[in-house]
Enzyme design. Structure first.
Site, mmCIF file in Angstrom:
data_model
loop_
_atom_site.group_PDB
_atom_site.id
_atom_site.type_symbol
_atom_site.label_atom_id
_atom_site.label_comp_id
_atom_site.label_asym_id
_atom_site.label_seq_id
_atom_site.Cartn_x
_atom_site.Cartn_y
_atom_site.Cartn_z
ATOM 1 N N SER A 81 0.861 -1.179 0.000
ATOM 2 C CA SER A 81 0.000 0.000 0.000
ATOM 3 C C SER A 81 0.897 1.229 0.000
ATOM 4 O O SER A 81 2.053 1.155 0.451
ATOM 5 C CB SER A 81 -0.885 -0.004 1.254
ATOM 6 O OG SER A 81 -1.475 1.262 1.457
ATOM 7 N N TYR B 46 -0.985 -1.206 11.046
ATOM 8 C CA TYR B 46 -1.168 -1.463 9.610
ATOM 9 C C TYR B 46 0.022 -0.925 8.817
ATOM 10 O O TYR B 46 0.598 -1.627 7.983
ATOM 11 C CB TYR B 46 -2.462 -0.810 9.135
ATOM 12 C CG TYR B 46 -2.649 -0.858 7.634
ATOM 13 C CD1 TYR B 46 -3.046 -2.037 6.999
ATOM 14 C CD2 TYR B 46 -2.425 0.267 6.848
ATOM 15 C CE1 TYR B 46 -3.215 -2.084 5.625
ATOM 16 C CE2 TYR B 46 -2.597 0.232 5.474
ATOM 17 C CZ TYR B 46 -2.984 -0.944 4.869
ATOM 18 O OH TYR B 46 -3.145 -0.994 3.509
#
Length: 272
Positions: A132, A145
Site C-alpha cells: 500500500s 497497519y
C-alpha cells in the site's frame, strides 16, 4: 504451456477481481480465502478455490501442494491477503497487533517459502506483494497497519536481491485510494479498539469525519478491476519494476512523504 498463478485473499475486492482477470488472460488460477461462501462465482469460472487461513501453516501448505500436484508449476504468487487493524497504539491489544503481522507479513513469508523451491527448480517465477502507499505514508490510528506494509516492502526488496540469481523476481504493488469501503471499515475497527472513556475518542471522530469529507469531495479511487490489471502487469512485465503504482498521484504522494517528511507530517497534522 499454460501459466499458473496462486493468489491469496480472493474472496472480495482486488483479490477477487485479480483471480478473474488472470483466468480470463489464460492463467490457471489457484487461490483461497477464509470465506468459502464468497468464492462460489470464482469456482464456477474455473478457478481452483479452497479455504485459506494465513495464520495456519497446514492451510497454506495444502494450497501450495495442491497447486504443484495438479499444475506441476507455479509461475506467479500474488501475496494479496491482508487487512487493517486500526486504533490508538496505546489501546490496540498486543494480540491483535501480532495477528496483523501474522496475516500481512508472516503469512506472505510462509507461503513464499513454500513456493520458492518450486520456482528455483523451474528457473523462473514472479512474486507480487500487495502492499500500500501506506507503507510510506502514515496517519494516526494506523500504526500497526503501516508497520506491516512498510515491513512487507523491505522484506520484498531483500527477497528480490536474494532470488534474482535464480530467475525469480519479487516486486511490490502499492495501491492508493480505492473505490471501496476500506476507509469506513478501518474507522469502525478503530472505534471497536477504543477502551471505555478513551482519551482518543475525539481523535477517532475527527479522523473519521475527515475521511468521510475527503471521500465525498473527491472522485472515486481505483476500482478493484483497475488494480487487477496492475497486478497482472506486475506479474507479467518482462523487465519488472521494484514498485508498481496505479496512478501518478499515488507515486507522487510516496515521493513527497519520503523526500519531505517534515512537510508530510505537517500536512497530516492539519487534519487531526
Amino acid at each position: 504451456m499454460t501459466k499458473t498463478a496462486i493468489i491469496t485473499g480472493i474472496s472480495s475486492g482486488m483479490g477477487h477481481a485479480a483471480a478473474l482477470y488472470f483466468k480470463e488472460n489464460g492463467f490457471e488460477v489457484y487461490g483461497g480465502a477464509r470465506r468459502m461462501n464468497m468464492m462460489q462465482d470464482l469456482a464456477e469460472a474455473g478457478i481452483h478455490v479452497q479455504e485459506l487461513d494465513l495464520t495456519d501453516k497446514i492451510s497454506i501448505r495444502q494450497l501450495v501442494d495442491r497447486t504443484v500436484k495438479e499444475a506441476g508449476q507455479v509461475d506467479v504468487l500474488i501475496n494479496n491477503a491482508g487487512y487493517g487493524e486500526f486504533g490508538p497504539i496505546e489501546e490496540v491489544p498486543t494480540e491483535k497487533a501480532r495477528r496483523q503481522f501474522e496475516v500481512n507479513l508472516f503469512g506472505a513469508n510462509e507461503i513464499t517459502q513454500l513456493v520458492l523451491p518450486v520456482m528455483r527448480r523451474q528457473g523462473f517465477g514472479r512474486i507480487v506483494n500487495i502492499s500500500s502507499i501506506g507503507g510510506d505514508l502514515y496517519m494516526p490510528l494506523g500504526g500497526w497497519y503501516h508497520a506491516t506494509k512498510a515491513g512487507l516492502d523491505m522484506w520484498s526488496d531483500v527477497l528480490d536481491m536474494e532470488v534474482k540469481q535464480f530467475g525469480i523476481r519479487s516486486v511490490v504493488v502499492q495501491p492508493g485510494g480505492t473505490d471501496t469501503e476500506w476507509g469506513s471499515i478501518a474507522m469502525e475497527t478503530a472505534k471497536k479498539n477504543l477502551e471505555e472513556n478513551s482519551p482518543y475518542t475525539k481523535l477517532v471522530d475527527k479522523i473519521s469525519g475527515s475521511l468521510d469529507s475527503a471521500s465525498n469531495s473527491r472522485m472515486a479511487g481505483a476500482s478493484a478491476e483497475d488494480l487487477a490489471k496492475l497486478f497482472y502487469r506486475a506479474a507479467t512485465d518482462i523487465k519488472p519494476k521494484r514498485r508498481y503504482f496505479n496512478s501518478v498521484g499515488d507515486h507522487a504522494a510516496v515521493i513527497f512523504s519520503r523526500t519531505m517528511p517534515n512537510a508530510y507530517r505537517a500536512l497530516v497534522s492539519r487534519f487531526i
